[in-house]
Write a protein that holds these residues in place. Sequence first.
Motif, mmCIF file in Angstrom:
data_model
loop_
_atom_site.group_PDB
_atom_site.id
_atom_site.type_symbol
_atom_site.label_atom_id
_atom_site.label_comp_id
_atom_site.label_asym_id
_atom_site.label_seq_id
_atom_site.Cartn_x
_atom_site.Cartn_y
_atom_site.Cartn_z
ATOM 1 N N LEU A 224 0.803 -1.217 0.000
ATOM 2 C CA LEU A 224 0.000 0.000 0.000
ATOM 3 C C LEU A 224 0.839 1.271 0.000
ATOM 4 N N ILE A 225 1.933 1.265 0.739
ATOM 5 C CA ILE A 225 2.733 2.480 0.900
ATOM 6 C C ILE A 225 3.861 2.564 -0.116
ATOM 7 N N GLY A 226 4.341 1.417 -0.583
ATOM 8 C CA GLY A 226 5.380 1.424 -1.614
ATOM 9 C C GLY A 226 6.788 1.316 -1.076
ATOM 10 N N MET A 227 6.938 1.243 0.230
ATOM 11 C CA MET A 227 8.254 1.044 0.844
ATOM 12 C C MET A 227 8.051 0.263 2.131
ATOM 13 N N ASN A 228 9.123 -0.308 2.648
ATOM 14 C CA ASN A 228 8.972 -1.068 3.885
ATOM 15 C C ASN A 228 8.902 -0.132 5.086
ATOM 16 N N ILE A 229 8.516 -0.682 6.225
ATOM 17 C CA ILE A 229 8.286 0.149 7.403
ATOM 18 C C ILE A 229 9.564 0.826 7.881
ATOM 19 N N THR A 230 10.703 0.149 7.775
ATOM 20 C CA THR A 230 11.967 0.741 8.212
ATOM 21 C C THR A 230 12.306 1.980 7.396
ATOM 22 N N THR A 231 12.151 1.885 6.084
ATOM 23 C CA THR A 231 12.438 3.019 5.211
ATOM 24 C C THR A 231 11.458 4.165 5.454
ATOM 25 N N TYR A 232 10.205 3.812 5.650
ATOM 26 C CA TYR A 232 9.185 4.838 5.906
ATOM 27 C C TYR A 232 9.513 5.623 7.175
ATOM 28 N N LEU A 233 9.838 4.918 8.260
ATOM 29 C CA LEU A 233 10.186 5.581 9.513
ATOM 30 C C LEU A 233 11.438 6.440 9.346
ATOM 31 N N MET A 234 12.436 5.903 8.639
ATOM 32 C CA MET A 234 13.676 6.641 8.442
ATOM 33 C C MET A 234 13.425 7.927 7.663
ATOM 34 N N THR A 235 12.592 7.849 6.645
ATOM 35 C CA THR A 235 12.298 9.027 5.830
ATOM 36 C C THR A 235 11.581 10.087 6.647
ATOM 37 N N LYS A 236 10.601 9.683 7.435
ATOM 38 C CA LYS A 236 9.890 10.636 8.287
ATOM 39 C C LYS A 236 10.853 11.317 9.263
ATOM 40 N N ARG A 237 11.778 10.552 9.816
ATOM 41 C CA ARG A 237 12.726 11.113 10.779
ATOM 42 C C ARG A 237 13.684 12.105 10.131
ATOM 43 N N ILE A 238 14.169 11.777 8.930
ATOM 44 C CA ILE A 238 15.094 12.671 8.240
ATOM 45 C C ILE A 238 14.391 13.967 7.837
ATOM 46 N N ILE A 239 13.169 13.862 7.368
ATOM 47 C CA ILE A 239 12.404 15.066 7.002
ATOM 48 C C ILE A 239 12.191 15.950 8.227
ATOM 49 N N ARG A 240 11.881 15.321 9.363
ATOM 50 C CA ARG A 240 11.700 16.094 10.600
ATOM 51 C C ARG A 240 13.010 16.744 11.026
ATOM 52 N N ALA A 241 14.107 16.016 10.898
ATOM 53 C CA ALA A 241 15.413 16.566 11.262
ATOM 54 C C ALA A 241 15.751 17.779 10.392
ATOM 55 N N LYS A 242 15.461 17.682 9.118
ATOM 56 C CA LYS A 242 15.725 18.810 8.226
ATOM 57 C C LYS A 242 14.905 20.023 8.636
ATOM 58 N N GLN A 243 13.668 19.791 9.027
ATOM 59 C CA GLN A 243 12.810 20.881 9.482
ATOM 60 C C GLN A 243 13.400 21.542 10.736
ATOM 61 N N LEU A 244 13.850 20.738 11.671
ATOM 62 C CA LEU A 244 14.434 21.284 12.899
ATOM 63 C C LEU A 244 15.728 22.041 12.621
ATOM 64 N N LEU A 245 16.501 21.543 11.674
ATOM 65 C CA LEU A 245 17.746 22.232 11.310
ATOM 66 C C LEU A 245 17.476 23.623 10.752
ATOM 67 N N SER A 246 16.370 23.762 10.034
ATOM 68 C CA SER A 246 16.047 25.053 9.414
ATOM 69 C C SER A 246 15.346 26.009 10.373
ATOM 70 N N GLU A 247 14.662 25.452 11.369
ATOM 71 C CA GLU A 247 13.824 26.287 12.232
ATOM 72 C C GLU A 247 14.449 26.609 13.579
ATOM 73 N N SER A 248 15.562 25.964 13.919
ATOM 74 C CA SER A 248 16.137 26.164 15.246
ATOM 75 C C SER A 248 17.660 26.144 15.191
ATOM 76 N N ASP A 249 18.256 26.557 16.296
ATOM 77 C CA ASP A 249 19.712 26.501 16.441
ATOM 78 C C ASP A 249 20.128 25.385 17.396
ATOM 79 N N VAL A 250 19.241 24.423 17.595
ATOM 80 C CA VAL A 250 19.535 23.303 18.479
ATOM 81 C C VAL A 250 20.722 22.509 17.936
ATOM 82 N N ASN A 251 21.573 22.055 18.831
ATOM 83 C CA ASN A 251 22.750 21.270 18.454
ATOM 84 C C ASN A 251 22.350 20.069 17.604
ATOM 85 N N ILE A 252 23.153 19.767 16.585
ATOM 86 C CA ILE A 252 22.843 18.685 15.657
ATOM 87 C C ILE A 252 22.734 17.340 16.377
ATOM 88 N N GLY A 253 23.587 17.125 17.376
ATOM 89 C CA GLY A 253 23.518 15.884 18.132
ATOM 90 C C GLY A 253 22.193 15.739 18.873
#
Length: 291
Positions: A224-253
Motif C-alpha cells: 500500500l505504501i510502496g516502501m517497507n516500514i523501516t524506510t518509511y520511519l527513516m524518511t519521516k525522521r530525516i524530514i523532521r530533522a531537516k525541518q528542525l535544522l532550518s527552524e532552530s539553532d539546536v545542536n545537531i547531536g
Amino acid sequence: MHPIRKTFDTNESFPFSFAYKNTKSSLSELPDHFHDWYEIVYVYRGQGTFFIDHTFYDMKQGDLFLVPGNTIHRATPDKEMPVTSTAIYFSPSLAQAPNLDEAFSYLRSFEQAAELRNYKFETLLPQRQQIELTLESIQSELKHSHLGQRQAIYLKLLELLLYLQRELGPERKTSNGDSSVGPLWMRDILLYIELHYCDDISLTSLAKQASVSPAHFSRVFKQLIGMNITTYLMTKRIIRAKQLLSESDVNIGIIAEMCGFDSLPHFHAMFKRMLGMTPAAARKALGGSPL
C-alpha cells in the motif's frame, strides 16, 4: 529501498515546473517520493488514490491537492479510469511576499494543510472554472515564447496562490481521508506512526498493535505504501530533522536524538544518503546556525 527524492531540471533563477493535463498509468507514476518544492495537483477527470503524508485520499473530478515541500506522497491512478491532472511544482523561494505591512503569505494555504493534516480540497464549479482558466493561461505562456514569459507565469502563479488562499479559507471543505484503500488497521497504524515516528517503534510492536503477524503487516504495508516500514520511519525522521535544522539553532547531536537516532554517526550517514548532504551543510544552506 529509499523513496525517490525528486529533483527538477530547471533554471535556478526560475524554480518552476508545470505538467499540464497528464494522464498517467500506475506504471508511469513515481513510487513514494518527496521533494523540497511545493506542489499543486488539480484533477480534471478520472479516478485514483493519493497517499499524502500518512493518509489515503480518493481522487476525482474537481479535487485539488496542496502538497507542502518535504512531504511523502504517491499517486495511484485507477486502471480503468486513470486520472487526468495538472501539477504545478515550485520552490517556496519563488512565492515570497514583499513586506507591505500586511500579515500575508502566499504559502499560507499549504501551511494550513500541514497544520490540519488535510491536503485535499473539493472545489465548487465556479472555483473549478477559475482554476482551469489560470492553468490554461500558464500552459499558453509556456507554449508561446513571448516577451516576459517567465514574469507572466510568475504573476499567474501568485494570482493562483492568492485565489486559493481566499477561496480555501477557514470554512473550506476539506477531507480527512476518504479512501477505502487497505484494511482499517492500516489507517490506524499510519496515524499512530505519524504521532510516534521518532519513538522506538519496530515492525514487531506495530504488528502486535494491529493484531496481525509481522509478515502480513510487512507485506500489506509495502503493497500500500510502496516502501517497507523501516524506510518509511527513516524518511519521516530525516524530514523532521531537516525541518528542525532550518527552524532552530539546536545542536545537531540533540536533533539526532530528538528524531530517534541512537548515534550521531548513524544520523549523519542516513541524512547524507537520503538528502545528498550532511546535516551541517543542510543547516548552512537553509540559513541556520552551524551548531
